[in-house]
Design a protein around this motif. Structure first.
Motif, PDB file in Angstrom:
ATOM      1  N   SER A  60      -5.915  -4.127   7.152  1.00  0.00           N
ATOM      2  CA  SER A  60      -6.611  -2.836   7.074  1.00  0.00           C
ATOM      3  C   SER A  60      -5.747  -1.705   7.623  1.00  0.00           C
ATOM      4  O   SER A  60      -5.737  -0.593   7.084  1.00  0.00           O
ATOM      5  N   LEU A  61      -5.029  -1.977   8.704  1.00  0.00           N
ATOM      6  CA  LEU A  61      -4.130  -0.967   9.250  1.00  0.00           C
ATOM      7  C   LEU A  61      -3.047  -0.606   8.233  1.00  0.00           C
ATOM      8  O   LEU A  61      -2.701   0.574   8.060  1.00  0.00           O
ATOM      9  N   ALA A  62      -2.522  -1.622   7.556  1.00  0.00           N
ATOM     10  CA  ALA A  62      -1.524  -1.356   6.512  1.00  0.00           C
ATOM     11  C   ALA A  62      -2.144  -0.577   5.359  1.00  0.00           C
ATOM     12  O   ALA A  62      -1.485   0.278   4.749  1.00  0.00           O
ATOM     13  N   MET A  63      -3.421  -0.849   5.086  1.00  0.00           N
ATOM     14  CA  MET A  63      -4.148  -0.165   4.022  1.00  0.00           C
ATOM     15  C   MET A  63      -4.222   1.335   4.291  1.00  0.00           C
ATOM     16  O   MET A  63      -4.356   2.143   3.372  1.00  0.00           O
ATOM     17  N   VAL A  64      -4.136   1.691   5.554  1.00  0.00           N
ATOM     18  CA  VAL A  64      -4.242   3.084   5.949  1.00  0.00           C
ATOM     19  C   VAL A  64      -2.880   3.707   6.227  1.00  0.00           C
ATOM     20  O   VAL A  64      -2.548   4.779   5.720  1.00  0.00           O
ATOM     21  N   ILE A  65      -2.067   3.026   7.026  1.00  0.00           N
ATOM     22  CA  ILE A  65      -0.764   3.577   7.404  1.00  0.00           C
ATOM     23  C   ILE A  65       0.161   3.646   6.191  1.00  0.00           C
ATOM     24  O   ILE A  65       0.906   4.617   6.012  1.00  0.00           O
ATOM     25  N   GLY A  66       0.096   2.611   5.324  1.00  0.00           N
ATOM     26  CA  GLY A  66       0.954   2.579   4.143  1.00  0.00           C
ATOM     27  C   GLY A  66       0.787   3.791   3.247  1.00  0.00           C
ATOM     28  O   GLY A  66       1.775   4.484   2.932  1.00  0.00           O
TER      29      GLY A  66
ATOM     30  N   TYR B 156       0.812  -1.218   0.000  1.00  0.00           N
ATOM     31  CA  TYR B 156       0.000   0.000   0.000  1.00  0.00           C
ATOM     32  C   TYR B 156       0.846   1.267   0.000  1.00  0.00           C
ATOM     33  O   TYR B 156       0.407   2.301  -0.517  1.00  0.00           O
ATOM     34  N   THR B 157       2.046   1.203   0.565  1.00  0.00           N
ATOM     35  CA  THR B 157       2.937   2.358   0.501  1.00  0.00           C
ATOM     36  C   THR B 157       3.292   2.666  -0.954  1.00  0.00           C
ATOM     37  O   THR B 157       3.274   3.831  -1.385  1.00  0.00           O
ATOM     38  N   LEU B 158       3.576   1.620  -1.711  1.00  0.00           N
ATOM     39  CA  LEU B 158       3.900   1.811  -3.128  1.00  0.00           C
ATOM     40  C   LEU B 158       2.667   2.109  -3.975  1.00  0.00           C
ATOM     41  O   LEU B 158       2.726   2.911  -4.912  1.00  0.00           O
ATOM     42  N   ALA B 159       1.539   1.467  -3.650  1.00  0.00           N
ATOM     43  CA  ALA B 159       0.346   1.578  -4.497  1.00  0.00           C
ATOM     44  C   ALA B 159      -0.128   3.015  -4.642  1.00  0.00           C
ATOM     45  O   ALA B 159      -0.546   3.438  -5.732  1.00  0.00           O
TER      46      ALA B 159
ATOM     47  N   PHE C 254      -0.491   6.676   3.981  1.00  0.00           N
ATOM     48  CA  PHE C 254      -0.094   7.874   4.735  1.00  0.00           C
ATOM     49  C   PHE C 254       1.417   8.045   4.699  1.00  0.00           C
ATOM     50  O   PHE C 254       1.933   9.135   4.425  1.00  0.00           O
ATOM     51  N   VAL C 255       2.136   6.953   4.966  1.00  0.00           N
ATOM     52  CA  VAL C 255       3.600   7.000   4.938  1.00  0.00           C
ATOM     53  C   VAL C 255       4.093   7.301   3.527  1.00  0.00           C
ATOM     54  O   VAL C 255       4.968   8.153   3.310  1.00  0.00           O
ATOM     55  N   GLY C 256       3.511   6.585   2.545  1.00  0.00           N
ATOM     56  CA  GLY C 256       3.958   6.750   1.172  1.00  0.00           C
ATOM     57  C   GLY C 256       3.777   8.163   0.649  1.00  0.00           C
ATOM     58  O   GLY C 256       4.695   8.746   0.053  1.00  0.00           O
TER      59      GLY C 256
ATOM     60  N   SER D 151      -3.228  12.447   2.490  1.00  0.00           N
ATOM     61  CA  SER D 151      -2.796  11.507   3.524  1.00  0.00           C
ATOM     62  C   SER D 151      -3.778  11.473   4.696  1.00  0.00           C
ATOM     63  O   SER D 151      -3.984  10.425   5.309  1.00  0.00           O
ATOM     64  N   LEU D 152      -4.413  12.611   5.008  1.00  0.00           N
ATOM     65  CA  LEU D 152      -5.401  12.651   6.087  1.00  0.00           C
ATOM     66  C   LEU D 152      -6.645  11.839   5.746  1.00  0.00           C
ATOM     67  O   LEU D 152      -7.335  11.343   6.639  1.00  0.00           O
ATOM     68  N   PHE D 153      -6.935  11.702   4.453  1.00  0.00           N
ATOM     69  CA  PHE D 153      -8.056  10.877   4.015  1.00  0.00           C
ATOM     70  C   PHE D 153      -7.907   9.463   4.585  1.00  0.00           C
ATOM     71  O   PHE D 153      -8.869   8.864   5.079  1.00  0.00           O
TER      72      PHE D 153
END
Length: 406
Positions: free
Chosen positions: A144-150, A26-29, A152-154, A249-251
């Protein structure tokens, strides 16, 4: 591999392994579209192709790993796939053009299909039968957490204008996934396959790669993934189109909050009352969130839509996966998991292509308006493919569907 309790050391580390695999994804996506456009002079079709190549590769390898889930040991299955995933992740800094990127995306997608299927199949097998909804819901919470944090980080790292830093971080996530896999204490012995399973592998029929019982609910999930692909692929450029790029990212922060808060209760409700009472309201919520996003002209509406989408999508995804696993015989739970993700990936890949083509002829608001309609249709497909068939089962069949799992 049945455990007397849910949160064992092995289950927890498999969840964390999956979390880091999906953090990489998700960070890359969400960041790669910006890198393709700004650093490699790509257009919208190149952005869509970078995601599509990845998803197609994952599609090809998911059934293979699913068929191996009952033959290989959990340790061999996860370690092999995660090592391949790490190797592909470390090659991104060497990319210097779109052609090399597409080749690497295929390799990375192959390894992602292997790693995500392996962790999902093993985790589902570790969950006690009486806590399937809670257990799979808990496992998917890490996704799901990765779906969100990734994202944001990316998006935060990409905003610095240094794509190399992003690739280093993704490599670090892959290393963390491998460490979790090594420390998980996974069983080194494979589950002995049923005689019918051995016969199917000898014949190499399609049933050796696909679990038919999981197909109906997986087809329903196909439409969810189709609609959601527009979020992952285009939310950053949509925010830029609206003039609120800094809020992209806030989304995902708002999205995360409404995924995490209800998740502990949803799994327990599933085990107590079944899926139907949860599915239909969640489809309505998800569709409403997409509709809000389509008409977002302010930061407030944009962020509220993220929260509403997170609530609906976050409830539906683990419910559908639990249904897929429960529909299959115990020895084919790995195939059921791979079948489920196979069709979700197909929906995600086609969504990235078709919604990307739509975006070339209309504004991104039209993409999310279309996605809202697709989500609404999910309720109809759920009824036709699962709910109505489930109502026709006899009480004895209904009991068998749940009780034959480890």
């Amino acid at each position: 591999m049945q455990q007397s309790r849910l949160w064992t050391r092995t289950f927890t580390l498999v969840c964390l392994c999956s979390f880091f695999v999906f953090m990489n994804f998700y960070t890359l996506a969400t960041s790669l579209p910006i890198i393709v456009a700004k650093h490699w002079n790509g257009n919208q079709s190149h952005i869509g192709l970078a995601m599509t190549v990845f998803i197609v590769a994952a599609l090809l390898f998911r059934p293979i790993v699913g068929s191996l889930a009952g033959v290989w040991s959990p340790r061999a299955l996860i370690l092999t796939s995660v090592i391949f995933f790490l190797a592909a992740s470390l090659l991104y800094p060497a990319v210097n053009g779109l052609l090399i990127l597409f080749v690497l995306r295929f390799l990375h997608g192959s390894s992602f299909g292997m790693a995500s299927t392996a962790t999902s199949a093993v985790a589902a097998d570790l969950v006690p039968a009486s806590r399937k909804g809670e257990g799979i819901g808990s496992f998917s919470l890490f996704t799901s957490l990765a779906m969100v944090i990734g994202p944001f980080v990316g998006l935060s790292v990409t905003g610095s204008g240094n794509p190399s830093l992003l690739f280093v971080m993704c490599g670090a996530f892959s290393v963390a996934a491998l460490i979790c896999a090594v420390l998980a204490g996974l069983p080194v012995a494979a589950r002995k396959p049923a005689a019918s399973g051995r016969a199917q592998r000898r014949k190499m029929t399609w049933r050796a790669l696909i679990e038919p019982a999981a197909v109906p609910i997986s087809l329903t999930g196909f439409f969810l993934a189709f609609a959601y692909s527009g979020i992952t692929s285009f939310i950053s450029v949509y925010a830029d189109e609206l003039g609120i790029a800094s809020s992209a990212s806030l989304f995902f922060v708002c999205f995360a909050a409404l995924i995490v808060i209800p998740r502990p209760f949803v799994g327990k409700l599933f085990d107590r009352i079944g899926p139907n009472i949860l599915v239909y309201p969640s489809v309505v919520v998800f569709a409403a969130g997409m509709l809000l996003l389509a008409f977002a002209h302010s930061v407030a509406v944009f962020l509220v839509s993220g929260a509403v989408i997170g609530l609906g999508y976050g409830i539906l995804l683990p419910i559908f996966q639990t249904i897929a696993v429960q529909a299959a015989p115990a020895e084919r739970s790995g195939l059921a998991t791979s079948t489920y993700w196979l069709l979700l990936d197909t929906g995600f890949g086609l969504g990235s292509i078709l919604l990307g083509m739509l975006a070339m002829h209309t504004k991104y608001s039209g993409v999310y308006l279309t996605s809202s309609a697709v989500v609404a249709l999910t309720a109809l497909f759920y009824y036709l493919l699962h709910h109505s068939a489930d109502k026709r089962k006899t009480p004895t069949e209904a009991v068998k569907t749940v009780s034959h799992h480890p």
